[in-house]
Design an enzyme around this catalytic site. Structure first.
Site, PDB file in Angstrom:
ATOM      1  N   GLU A   3      36.231  45.072   8.644  1.00  0.00           N
ATOM      2  CA  GLU A   3      35.892  44.731  10.034  1.00  0.00           C
ATOM      3  C   GLU A   3      34.728  43.746  10.027  1.00  0.00           C
ATOM      4  O   GLU A   3      33.879  43.774   9.132  1.00  0.00           O
ATOM      5  CB  GLU A   3      35.541  46.023  10.787  1.00  0.00           C
ATOM      6  CG  GLU A   3      35.135  45.840  12.231  1.00  0.00           C
ATOM      7  CD  GLU A   3      33.656  45.550  12.395  1.00  0.00           C
ATOM      8  OE1 GLU A   3      33.293  44.877  13.374  1.00  0.00           O
ATOM      9  OE2 GLU A   3      32.857  45.983  11.522  1.00  0.00           O
ATOM     10  N   HIS A  22      35.344  45.990  22.014  1.00  0.00           N
ATOM     11  CA  HIS A  22      34.786  46.808  20.948  1.00  0.00           C
ATOM     12  C   HIS A  22      33.383  47.359  21.230  1.00  0.00           C
ATOM     13  O   HIS A  22      33.167  48.581  21.229  1.00  0.00           O
ATOM     14  CB  HIS A  22      34.736  45.993  19.652  1.00  0.00           C
ATOM     15  CG  HIS A  22      36.008  45.324  19.288  1.00  0.00           C
ATOM     16  ND1 HIS A  22      37.080  45.990  18.734  1.00  0.00           N
ATOM     17  CD2 HIS A  22      36.398  44.022  19.383  1.00  0.00           C
ATOM     18  CE1 HIS A  22      38.064  45.141  18.500  1.00  0.00           C
ATOM     19  NE2 HIS A  22      37.676  43.939  18.886  1.00  0.00           N
ATOM     20  N   ASP A  23      32.420  46.463  21.446  1.00  0.00           N
ATOM     21  CA  ASP A  23      31.022  46.878  21.478  1.00  0.00           C
ATOM     22  C   ASP A  23      30.686  47.770  22.667  1.00  0.00           C
ATOM     23  O   ASP A  23      29.775  48.614  22.589  1.00  0.00           O
ATOM     24  CB  ASP A  23      30.117  45.647  21.499  1.00  0.00           C
ATOM     25  CG  ASP A  23      30.201  44.856  20.212  1.00  0.00           C
ATOM     26  OD1 ASP A  23      30.774  45.357  19.229  1.00  0.00           O
ATOM     27  OD2 ASP A  23      29.699  43.713  20.188  1.00  0.00           O
ATOM     28  N   ASN A  51      39.648  43.423  10.472  1.00  0.00           N
ATOM     29  CA  ASN A  51      40.019  42.261  11.287  1.00  0.00           C
ATOM     30  C   ASN A  51      39.445  40.965  10.740  1.00  0.00           C
ATOM     31  O   ASN A  51      40.029  39.900  10.932  1.00  0.00           O
ATOM     32  CB  ASN A  51      39.630  42.445  12.760  1.00  0.00           C
ATOM     33  CG  ASN A  51      38.131  42.623  12.969  1.00  0.00           C
ATOM     34  OD1 ASN A  51      37.350  42.696  12.021  1.00  0.00           O
ATOM     35  ND2 ASN A  51      37.721  42.719  14.228  1.00  0.00           N
ATOM     36  N   ASP A  96      24.753  40.882  18.821  1.00  0.00           N
ATOM     37  CA  ASP A  96      24.966  39.468  18.480  1.00  0.00           C
ATOM     38  C   ASP A  96      25.866  38.808  19.532  1.00  0.00           C
ATOM     39  O   ASP A  96      26.961  38.379  19.233  1.00  0.00           O
ATOM     40  CB  ASP A  96      25.575  39.332  17.081  1.00  0.00           C
ATOM     41  CG  ASP A  96      26.925  40.034  16.927  1.00  0.00           C
ATOM     42  OD1 ASP A  96      27.196  40.990  17.689  1.00  0.00           O
ATOM     43  OD2 ASP A  96      27.713  39.627  16.057  1.00  0.00           O
ATOM     44  N   ASN A 105      31.753  43.164  11.648  1.00  0.00           N
ATOM     45  CA  ASN A 105      30.332  43.501  11.597  1.00  0.00           C
ATOM     46  C   ASN A 105      29.902  43.981  10.215  1.00  0.00           C
ATOM     47  O   ASN A 105      28.782  43.694   9.776  1.00  0.00           O
ATOM     48  CB  ASN A 105      29.990  44.572  12.643  1.00  0.00           C
ATOM     49  CG  ASN A 105      29.960  44.027  14.050  1.00  0.00           C
ATOM     50  OD1 ASN A 105      29.817  42.819  14.259  1.00  0.00           O
ATOM     51  ND2 ASN A 105      30.106  44.907  15.033  1.00  0.00           N
ATOM     52  N   ASP A 160      32.098  40.683  23.643  1.00  0.00           N
ATOM     53  CA  ASP A 160      32.089  42.138  23.803  1.00  0.00           C
ATOM     54  C   ASP A 160      30.666  42.667  23.855  1.00  0.00           C
ATOM     55  O   ASP A 160      30.402  43.686  24.502  1.00  0.00           O
ATOM     56  CB  ASP A 160      32.918  42.834  22.721  1.00  0.00           C
ATOM     57  CG  ASP A 160      32.596  42.385  21.312  1.00  0.00           C
ATOM     58  OD1 ASP A 160      32.039  41.295  21.137  1.00  0.00           O
ATOM     59  OD2 ASP A 160      32.933  43.141  20.367  1.00  0.00           O
TER      60      ASP A 160
END
Length: 311
Positions: free
Chosen positions: A166, A237-238, A160, A12, A168, A16
């Site tokens: 989180e 992150h990703d 977060n 998405d 996602n 990141d």
């Protein structure tokens, strides 16, 4: 030298995510075979547009980009535009794409791609898990056809999006519950680990030497990202999920049972992880640490490969 691992990324974009795609394209150990998009950090229209922009800017025009689900299975759609900017890529301004997305739906593309090459393609999900859940529902055998399955999502400590969840997972808890219950072993890389790999000052300085890639994408997006995330620099992150496919030895994992909270008033989207098992069969390998220096060496060397080949 072994053949590159084929990788299909559901994402998405998102800052990141952009770094994750750059890493996948530049890493010699990986062969990017497809990108599917989902509404998440920004709307599906923008995540797909960003994927198309990145495809042409980075230089892999033959890789299919297929749009998927705009919103969650049950919950109202949320986004993270306050973190990624209205357009999704922070302060980076990339040219408008000339090529369009591939016709069809991401769910069909995921199923068809994995079924055509069983055991050969690593599936990576770095956004809300809506497309993956729908793919599992349509064809449960994808859990056998994927070479392995890695996500960036959840945590075994705090969240977060909320104190418990989180982003996602919080964006589509019902989809995440389906995915973790589908019968495969999920390689889960959560906030506990991703928040240790920060694009701090020295890392950004190394990126500034990467010509157009650094000046037009990496620095403007990450400096924007850094204004709204960790004070020592933004977490990427990703990119960690892609790095895991390239080099699993970067991480230490512990088997666990991951359940996703879908009904809690204050905890919807929380990943509840049992490491003690008590006779339960693990459904996940949960990342507990990463070799940060080696991660950045892999990532920055891959970015350098991309910069050297920019069209």
């Amino acid at each position: 030298m072994p053949a590159p691992k084929k990788i299909l990324i559901d994402c998405d974009p998102g800052i990141d995510d952009a770094l994750a795609l750059t890493l996948a394209h530049g890493c010699p150990a990986l062969d990017l075979v497809g990108i599917t998009t989902v509404g998440g950090n920004v709307s599906l229209e923008l995540t797909t547009l960003n994927a198309l922009k990145l495809r042409e800017f980075l230089g892999f025009p033959s890789v299919p980009v297929v749009a998927g689900s705009a919103g969650a299975l049950v919950a109202s759609r949320i986004d993270a535009s306050e973190v990624h900017g209205f357009g999704g890529l922070g302060a980076a301004v990339l040219p408008e794409p000339r090529l369009k997305a591939t016709d069809g739906h991401a769910v069909d593309f995921i199923v068809d791609t994995l079924s055509a090459s069983p055991g050969e393609i690593s599936l990576v999900a770095v956004g809300p898990l809506t497309n993956i859940a729908l793919a599992v529902r349509r064809e449960p055998r994808i859990t056998e056809w994927a070479r392995d399955f890695t996500i960036m999502g959840g945590s075994y400590t705090r969240g977060n999006r909320t104190p418990a969840a989180e982003f996602n997972i919080a964006a589509d808890p019902e989809a995440a519950a389906i995915v973790f219950g589908a019968g495969w072993t999920v390689n889960q890389i959560g906030l506990d680990v991703s928040l240790t790999a920060l694009a701090n000052g020295p890392i950004l300085d190394r990126m500034r030497d990467l010509g157009r890639l650094g000046g037009e994408l990496l620095i403007p997006s990450l400096e924007f990202y850094g204004m709204t995330t960790a004070h020592d620099g933004p977490a990427v992150h990703d990119a960690l999920a892609v790095a895991h496919v390239a080099d699993p030895s970067l991480f230490e994992f512990t088997p666990g049972v991951v359940d996703v909270e879908t009904a809690g008033r204050f905890t919807s989207g929380m990943t509840v992880i049992d490491f003690n098992l008590r006779g339960r069969v693990p459904n996940a390998n949960v990342a507990r640490s990463i070799d940060v220096d080696r991660f950045w060496d892999l990532t920055l060397s891959s970015f350098a490969q991309v910069e050297a080949r920019l069209p």
